[in-house]
Design an enzyme around this catalytic site. Structure first.
Site, PDB file in Angstrom:
ATOM      1  N   ASP A  12       0.855  -1.187   0.000  1.00  0.00           N
ATOM      2  CA  ASP A  12       0.000   0.000   0.000  1.00  0.00           C
ATOM      3  C   ASP A  12       0.888   1.233   0.000  1.00  0.00           C
ATOM      4  OD1 ASP A  12      -2.390   1.430   0.087  1.00  0.00           O
ATOM      5  OD2 ASP A  12      -2.434   1.463   2.264  1.00  0.00           O
ATOM      6  N   ASP A 123      -3.312   2.647  -5.900  1.00  0.00           N
ATOM      7  CA  ASP A 123      -2.233   2.749  -4.918  1.00  0.00           C
ATOM      8  C   ASP A 123      -2.018   1.476  -4.099  1.00  0.00           C
ATOM      9  OD1 ASP A 123      -4.563   2.842  -3.464  1.00  0.00           O
ATOM     10  OD2 ASP A 123      -3.961   4.519  -2.197  1.00  0.00           O
ATOM     11  N   GLU A 124      -2.583   0.344  -4.532  1.00  0.00           N
ATOM     12  CA  GLU A 124      -2.390  -0.879  -3.750  1.00  0.00           C
ATOM     13  C   GLU A 124      -2.398  -2.107  -4.648  1.00  0.00           C
ATOM     14  OE1 GLU A 124      -5.628  -2.141  -1.215  1.00  0.00           O
ATOM     15  OE2 GLU A 124      -7.005  -0.762  -2.214  1.00  0.00           O
TER      16      GLU A 124
END
Length: 386
Positions: A12, A123-124
């Protein structure tokens, strides 16, 4: 130390959008910075940064630096409310083109080390490290996490936090425990000490409503949820969700890391700074409408898809939301065709109130390289907002 039967990582990025902005404005490091609203027409020059104080509008926070979060602001909070909590925080508009660029960079860096990757958003990602850590050792998992962090930083200049556990549910929970730039490794035997003291709402899949209901029933922590009788949970939450709550609290999750998945739809939408009238603000609505269709067409082209069903989403000033769809004779990725079809959808909606949100969507997707793109058999009528 107990071994990991599977080594599943959740990577993350730390305050991703805000961190990308700090690459552009390094003088803001260590300051309370909030990202939200629209991208400015001209770049910010010097140190003349706007602040939250006096903000007026309907924008929401996309993300915030950890310094800003310490003041009580968070993602999804309205900017006007955030201005009351942190009036001196610096406000930067979102730049999603930049965020998508850095997203591609960090994912490529991670995939070069661990090819078994599941893309979960901008974003992960999830990574299956089992083949790279066959002994399932904590030391092996930590070495891989450090290698991933270093690769991501080298490729982007940004930091990330990584949780490694026997499954995806625990890995995602762990990646948030030691932010920023943290590495958390949890095996099944660690669950009572590391996981059970945490609030039940930290489990991905327990939303605000379920968390509030659990608290009303006297369950605040994951440990309390784990101790609850499964039949009691099923009686209050239904058989399926009740059983899932029991399994999740005990750290059970058999989902694989899915390296390839076909999206069901792609969409673009925007919430206006002020409500727009279908007639009085027709030119402005038309410009937004065209831009959304062009952006959706660009998304389809970049991902290699065509869409056969085009949809429209409208939210009015009374917060009523309506959607309409139109299925085309042939799949398309052409912005003009998308705009005409979405305009036809709009014609089926009584436009009597000001519009708060406008969105377009393409579904019934097919791979662009699997079939030639066909044109319409019959011309469409003139679109709305023209």
């Amino acid at each position: 130390m107990p071994s990991l039967p599977r080594s599943i990582a959740h990577l993350d990025m730390d305050a991703f959008f805000a961190s990308v902005e700090l690459l552009r404005y390094p003088q803001l490091r260590g300051k309370a910075v909030v990202v939200g609203g629209r991208r400015a027409v001209a770049p910010i020059e010097g140190d003349d940064f706007p602040h939250l104080r006096g903000y007026s509008g309907r924008g929401v926070i996309t993300t915030a630096t950890y310094e800003a979060r310490a003041l009580g602001v968070h993602s999804g909070m309205g900017l006007m409310k955030a201005a009351q909590l942190a009036p001196d925080a610096i406000l930067l508009p979102a730049d999603f083109d930049a965020y998508r660029h850095y997203s591609r960079l960090f994912k490529a860096a991670a995939r070069a080390i661990a090819p078994q990757m599941e893309d979960r958003g901008i974003d992960e990602i999830y990574l299956d490290l089992s083949a790279l850590n066959p002994a399932g050792s904590h030391d092996g998992a930590r070495a891989l996490a450090l290698e991933l962090q270093q690769a991501v930083r080298s490729a982007t200049g940004l930091s990330c936090s990584i949780g490694i556990a026997p499954n995806k549910l625990l890995a995602k929970l762990c990646s948030d425990l030691d932010k920023p730039a943290g590495i958390t490794i949890v095996a099944a035997d660690d669950i009572p000490t590391r996981i059970w003291p945490l609030p039940a709402k930290r489990i991905n899949g327990i939303g605000p409503k379920a968390a509030a209901r659990l608290e009303g029933l006297g369950i605040a922590t994951i440990g309390q949820l784990a101790a609850a009788d499964p039949a009691w949970l099923q009686a209050h939450f239904g058989s399926r969700y009740g059983q899932w709550l029991h399994d999740a609290a005990h750290g059970h999750d058999s989902r694989p890391v899915v390296t390839e998945s076909e999206p069901k739809s792609l969409s673009r939408e925007t919430t206006f700074e002020r409500d727009l009238h279908p007639r009085q603000d027709k030119a402005e609505l038309s410009a937004h409408f065209t831009r959304l269709c062009e952006q959706l067409a660009a998304d389809l082209a970049r991902k290699g898809y065509l869409g056969k069903t085009i949809g429209l989403k409208l939210r009015f000033d009374n917060f009523r939301t309506v959607t309409r769809d139109q299925t085309l004779p042939a799949p398309t990725g052409d912005a003009r065709v998308i705009r005409r079809a979405a305009g036809e959808c709009a014609r089926r909606v009584p436009l009597e109130r000001r519009i708060r949100l406008l969105g377009v969507r393409a579904s019934a997707l097919s791979r662009r390289d699997a079939q030639p793109e066909a044109s319409f058999a019959q011309p469409l009528q003139a679109e709305l907002f023209a």
